[in-house]
Design an enzyme around this catalytic site. Structure first.
Site, PDB file in Angstrom:
ATOM      1  N   SER A  14      17.453 -59.107 -17.133  1.00  0.00           N
ATOM      2  CA  SER A  14      16.841 -60.678 -16.624  1.00  0.00           C
ATOM      3  C   SER A  14      17.830 -61.344 -15.842  1.00  0.00           C
ATOM      4  O   SER A  14      18.965 -60.753 -15.958  1.00  0.00           O
ATOM      5  CB  SER A  14      16.351 -61.561 -17.990  1.00  0.00           C
ATOM      6  OG  SER A  14      17.468 -61.654 -18.859  1.00  0.00           O
ATOM      7  N   LYS A  18      14.471 -63.540  -9.548  1.00  0.00           N
ATOM      8  CA  LYS A  18      13.211 -63.095  -9.053  1.00  0.00           C
ATOM      9  C   LYS A  18      12.773 -64.527  -8.223  1.00  0.00           C
ATOM     10  O   LYS A  18      12.051 -64.404  -7.320  1.00  0.00           O
ATOM     11  CB  LYS A  18      12.130 -62.956 -10.303  1.00  0.00           C
ATOM     12  CG  LYS A  18      12.353 -61.595 -10.713  1.00  0.00           C
ATOM     13  CD  LYS A  18      10.899 -61.206 -11.641  1.00  0.00           C
ATOM     14  CE  LYS A  18      11.026 -62.088 -12.798  1.00  0.00           C
ATOM     15  NZ  LYS A  18      11.667 -61.580 -14.042  1.00  0.00           N
ATOM     16  N   TYR A  55      19.149 -75.432 -23.515  1.00  0.00           N
ATOM     17  CA  TYR A  55      19.797 -74.287 -24.029  1.00  0.00           C
ATOM     18  C   TYR A  55      18.973 -72.945 -23.842  1.00  0.00           C
ATOM     19  O   TYR A  55      19.506 -71.930 -23.712  1.00  0.00           O
ATOM     20  CB  TYR A  55      20.555 -74.288 -25.270  1.00  0.00           C
ATOM     21  CG  TYR A  55      21.721 -75.065 -25.192  1.00  0.00           C
ATOM     22  CD1 TYR A  55      22.889 -74.879 -24.707  1.00  0.00           C
ATOM     23  CD2 TYR A  55      21.575 -76.224 -26.249  1.00  0.00           C
ATOM     24  CE1 TYR A  55      23.974 -75.618 -24.695  1.00  0.00           C
ATOM     25  CE2 TYR A  55      22.843 -77.094 -26.355  1.00  0.00           C
ATOM     26  CZ  TYR A  55      23.994 -76.869 -25.661  1.00  0.00           C
ATOM     27  OH  TYR A  55      25.159 -77.680 -25.559  1.00  0.00           O
ATOM     28  N   ASP A 149       9.047 -55.629 -21.834  1.00  0.00           N
ATOM     29  CA  ASP A 149       8.938 -56.647 -22.739  1.00  0.00           C
ATOM     30  C   ASP A 149       7.426 -56.868 -23.406  1.00  0.00           C
ATOM     31  O   ASP A 149       6.684 -56.489 -22.775  1.00  0.00           O
ATOM     32  CB  ASP A 149       9.024 -58.010 -22.567  1.00  0.00           C
ATOM     33  CG  ASP A 149      10.484 -58.113 -21.645  1.00  0.00           C
ATOM     34  OD1 ASP A 149      11.234 -57.300 -22.016  1.00  0.00           O
ATOM     35  OD2 ASP A 149      10.594 -59.323 -21.423  1.00  0.00           O
ATOM     36  N   LYS A 188      25.169 -47.180  -9.826  1.00  0.00           N
ATOM     37  CA  LYS A 188      24.217 -46.328 -10.411  1.00  0.00           C
ATOM     38  C   LYS A 188      22.752 -46.737 -10.177  1.00  0.00           C
ATOM     39  O   LYS A 188      22.357 -47.903 -10.593  1.00  0.00           O
ATOM     40  CB  LYS A 188      24.696 -46.441 -12.020  1.00  0.00           C
ATOM     41  CG  LYS A 188      26.020 -45.904 -12.265  1.00  0.00           C
ATOM     42  CD  LYS A 188      25.953 -44.259 -12.008  1.00  0.00           C
ATOM     43  CE  LYS A 188      27.223 -43.702 -12.462  1.00  0.00           C
ATOM     44  NZ  LYS A 188      27.173 -42.035 -12.169  1.00  0.00           N
ATOM     45  N   THR A 189      21.972 -45.533  -9.891  1.00  0.00           N
ATOM     46  CA  THR A 189      20.331 -46.013  -9.645  1.00  0.00           C
ATOM     47  C   THR A 189      19.637 -45.621 -10.844  1.00  0.00           C
ATOM     48  O   THR A 189      18.484 -46.088 -10.836  1.00  0.00           O
ATOM     49  CB  THR A 189      19.952 -45.455  -8.443  1.00  0.00           C
ATOM     50  OG1 THR A 189      20.277 -43.901  -8.665  1.00  0.00           O
ATOM     51  CG2 THR A 189      20.683 -45.792  -7.302  1.00  0.00           C
ATOM     52  N   LYS A 190      20.140 -45.028 -11.826  1.00  0.00           N
ATOM     53  CA  LYS A 190      19.339 -44.461 -12.754  1.00  0.00           C
ATOM     54  C   LYS A 190      18.392 -45.473 -13.624  1.00  0.00           C
ATOM     55  O   LYS A 190      17.379 -45.541 -13.687  1.00  0.00           O
ATOM     56  CB  LYS A 190      20.118 -44.021 -14.024  1.00  0.00           C
ATOM     57  CG  LYS A 190      19.496 -43.139 -15.125  1.00  0.00           C
ATOM     58  CD  LYS A 190      18.781 -41.817 -14.708  1.00  0.00           C
ATOM     59  CE  LYS A 190      19.595 -40.970 -14.107  1.00  0.00           C
ATOM     60  NZ  LYS A 190      19.757 -39.244 -14.284  1.00  0.00           N
ATOM     61  N   CYS A 382      18.196 -91.629 -15.144  1.00  0.00           N
ATOM     62  CA  CYS A 382      17.255 -91.856 -16.162  1.00  0.00           C
ATOM     63  C   CYS A 382      18.018 -92.051 -17.400  1.00  0.00           C
ATOM     64  O   CYS A 382      18.367 -93.213 -17.306  1.00  0.00           O
ATOM     65  CB  CYS A 382      16.443 -90.296 -16.391  1.00  0.00           C
ATOM     66  SG  CYS A 382      14.921 -90.372 -17.317  1.00  0.00           S
ATOM     67  N   GLY A 384      20.977 -91.616 -17.880  1.00  0.00           N
ATOM     68  CA  GLY A 384      22.404 -92.228 -17.318  1.00  0.00           C
ATOM     69  C   GLY A 384      22.017 -93.841 -16.799  1.00  0.00           C
ATOM     70  O   GLY A 384      23.008 -94.282 -16.941  1.00  0.00           O
ATOM     71  N   HIS A 508      13.822 -89.432 -11.386  1.00  0.00           N
ATOM     72  CA  HIS A 508      14.802 -88.386 -11.082  1.00  0.00           C
ATOM     73  C   HIS A 508      14.560 -88.107  -9.574  1.00  0.00           C
ATOM     74  O   HIS A 508      13.685 -87.201  -9.204  1.00  0.00           O
ATOM     75  CB  HIS A 508      14.270 -87.209 -11.977  1.00  0.00           C
ATOM     76  CG  HIS A 508      14.507 -87.259 -13.302  1.00  0.00           C
ATOM     77  ND1 HIS A 508      15.497 -86.727 -14.101  1.00  0.00           N
ATOM     78  CD2 HIS A 508      13.649 -87.715 -14.394  1.00  0.00           C
ATOM     79  CE1 HIS A 508      15.403 -86.757 -15.362  1.00  0.00           C
ATOM     80  NE2 HIS A 508      14.229 -87.694 -15.297  1.00  0.00           N
ATOM     81  N   GLU A 510      16.373 -86.094  -7.972  1.00  0.00           N
ATOM     82  CA  GLU A 510      16.922 -84.916  -7.816  1.00  0.00           C
ATOM     83  C   GLU A 510      15.992 -83.773  -7.472  1.00  0.00           C
ATOM     84  O   GLU A 510      15.805 -82.824  -7.088  1.00  0.00           O
ATOM     85  CB  GLU A 510      17.800 -84.153  -8.849  1.00  0.00           C
ATOM     86  CG  GLU A 510      17.223 -84.125 -10.120  1.00  0.00           C
ATOM     87  CD  GLU A 510      17.212 -85.396 -11.058  1.00  0.00           C
ATOM     88  OE1 GLU A 510      17.132 -86.488 -10.419  1.00  0.00           O
ATOM     89  OE2 GLU A 510      17.184 -85.158 -12.411  1.00  0.00           O
TER      90      GLU A 510
END
Ligand code: GLN
Length: 535
Positions: A14, A18, A55, A149, A188-190, A382, A384, A508, A510
């Site tokens: 992961s 993407k 987290y 997965d 390595k491409t395996k 916020c 803050g 917010h 941002e």
């Protein structure tokens, strides 16, 4: 409109990016004049990431329509200027919830409800939701997780079915990893071959492979991958580590990713994408020589992704001001009156981060007292902003026990209090004040000057709010309430006009800063920090 669907899956490990690849591709197609949207399907059972600890998955992003979303939607918006919505982020939890609701309503007419076809049908319906609006030439769908997965199997199966149904209107991009083994000095491409086999074993043949790598992958090696994986040689593309994620669209275009997709989907096109503005931005980024140093005071200092949108908004603004950003995370849990000077004095400006709960809160007050007294450009977002208000109440208004009822429900001076509409709510998911609301800014205020207007719409995510009972006392002592919701009169912005730049926003900003449109408040804050540095 003949909407085409592009699926992006990931293999090997992961965190290969993407989201960045999907965003870069969207950028290129948009710059060719196509209408594009991007959506993310997350294989976890949570209904949305709103209840997740940072987290777990980093920042929780908020869309204009008030959806608590995966942080990849932030990348989508920053790269494309597109406004995403609830429909752009679906989780396994949402899919199951909707299937179970239908089952309870009796919609399945007594049938046994199963993963195939009922869950997969629901996934497919959601995949096509945006496409069916007729507004888009391309819908890019990023499938979260890694192929293989257990969690992502129903999504992968839905992609397989859609591929058959859509034929040439559908294309699959698979992102994998080519590790460099230092001891052997070899790429390595395996793992890539194995990952493609795994995808093939569930019935999907990728059309394009993007190989994430630290080192340049030789052409012969790429041809080998193409041969092993049944992919056209020109459709094996490398995504090499670059100094910033904003270079990725250029790297993808150099290898003709956009053209390959247009060709494979039989989409007529001509010329080149117009990346002039994007390239101007990258030029500024490369040519910036001086540095502006910003301290971010928060409790998730070990985790880059917890304040993702703030980082990016600062980064974009610094670039437009021809500066490199040196962003330092300062743990609010460790700040005390004894060490605050050492920690904050090297900074040109300070941001006090959003957040929830008691942990690290006292350190935020310590930081804000220091910032206010030293007249350093300070931006509270916020929580803050709420901390700015509490610190001011304690140390300027003399209300020593002032607090937010989030931290101390019994405080005698609840300068920050639970919003009225929140008092009857007990469910945690999606129940905050979420999404974009109108805000009126006071004429002549610093914040109105920064925006160049007195009416803005910004995104929110909170339960607590400035207590208007204290408004007069604050205004009389130098903290002005300069932004207000015109209907509810909730205070959205505070500032101290006597300071160089001391502004707190309940919202917010941002979330809406993008590469091509950096947010005016962040630009203004970074400018103030640069001026402060010069002095
Ligand atoms: N915990 C505060 C509230 O709920 C601030 C939330 C935030 O910073 N996003 O109001």
């Amino acid at each position: 409109m003949d909407t085409k669907y592009i699926f992006v899956t990931g293999g090997v490990v992961s965190s290969l990016g993407k989201g960045i690849i999907s965003s870069s591709l969207a950028r290129l197609l948009l710059s060719r004049g196509f209408k594009v949207t991007i959506q993310k399907f997350d294989p976890y059972i949570n209904i949305d990431p709103g209840t997740l600890n940072p987290y777990e998955h980093g920042e929780c992003y908020v869309t204009v329509d008030g959806h608590e979303a995966d942080l990849d939607l932030g990348h989508y918006e920053r790269f494309t200027n597109i406004r995403t919505s609830r429909a752009n982020n679906i989780t396994t939890g949402r899919i199951y919830q909707s299937v179970i609701d239908k089952e309870r309503r009796g919609d399945y007419l007594g049938k046994t409800v199963q993963i195939i076809p009922h869950i997969t049908d629901e996934i497919k319906r959601n995949v096509k939701l945006l496409g069916n609006t007729g507004k888009y030439d391309f819908v890019i769908t990023e499938i979260g997780g890694t192929v293989g997965d257990i969690e992502s199997l129903p999504f992968i199966e839905s992609v397989r079915q859609l591929r058959w149904e859509l034929g040439k209107k559908c294309i699959c991009i698979h992102l994998t990893y080519v590790p460099y083994i230092r001891a052997a000095k070899e790429l390595k491409t395996k793992p890539t071959q194995h990952s493609v086999k795994q995808l093939q074993s569930v019935g999907i043949q990728p059309d394009i492979l993007i190989l994430r790598t630290e080192k340049d992958i030789p052409a012969a090696m790429r041809r080998k991958v193409a041969q092993f994986c049944n992919v056209d040689p020109d459709s094996v593309i490398q995504s090499i580590d670059v100094p910033t994620i904003y270079e990725v669209p250029i790297k993808m275009h150099e290898q003709k990713l956009d053209e390959i997709i247009l060709r494979k989907t039989d989409t007529p096109y001509s010329g080149e994408p117009d990346m002039a503005k994007w390239n101007q931005y990258l030029d500024k980024l490369r040519n910036a020589k001086e540095t502006v140093k910003i301290g971010l005071v928060g409790k998730y200092v070990e985790l880059q992704d917890a304040y993702k949108s703030i980082n990016e908004a600062l980064f974009q603004s610094a670039t437009y001001e021809d500066h490199k950003l040196d962003l330092r995370y300062i743990s609010s849990e460790k700040l005390t009156d004894a060490n605050v000077d050492e920690a904050l004095s090297p900074m040109d400006g300070i941001i006090v981060a959003p957040g929830f709960g008691q942990r690290g809160i006292e350190g935020k007050f310590v930081a804000l007292k220091w910032c206010r007294e030293h007249n350093v450009p300070t931006f509270g977002i916020c929580l803050g902003m709420q901390c700015m208000v509490i610190e001011f109440a304690r140390n300027v208004l003399g209300l020593a026990d002032a607090n937010s009822t989030e931290m101390d429900p019994k405080t005698a001076h609840n300068v920050i209090d639970l919003m009225e509409e929140q008092k009857s709510i007990s469910n945690m998911g999606g129940t905050m004040r979420l999404g974009a609301y109108l805000c009126r800014l006071a004429e002549g205020s610093k914040v109105a000057q920064a925006y160049g207007t007195t009416q803005v719409e910004e995104r929110h995510r909170h339960r607590f709010e400035f207590n208007n009972d204290y408004r007069e006392a604050f205004e009389a002592h130098g903290m002005r309430c300069v932004g207000e919701n015109p209907e509810s009169h909730l205070v959205e912005v505070v500032e101290m006009p006597s300071k160089k730049w001391y502004i707190g926003t309940q919202y917010h900003p941002e979330y809406s800063s993008t590469v091509l449109n950096p947010h005016p408040l962040f630009v203004s804050f970074v400018k103030a920090a640069i001026d402060n540095k010069k002095k």
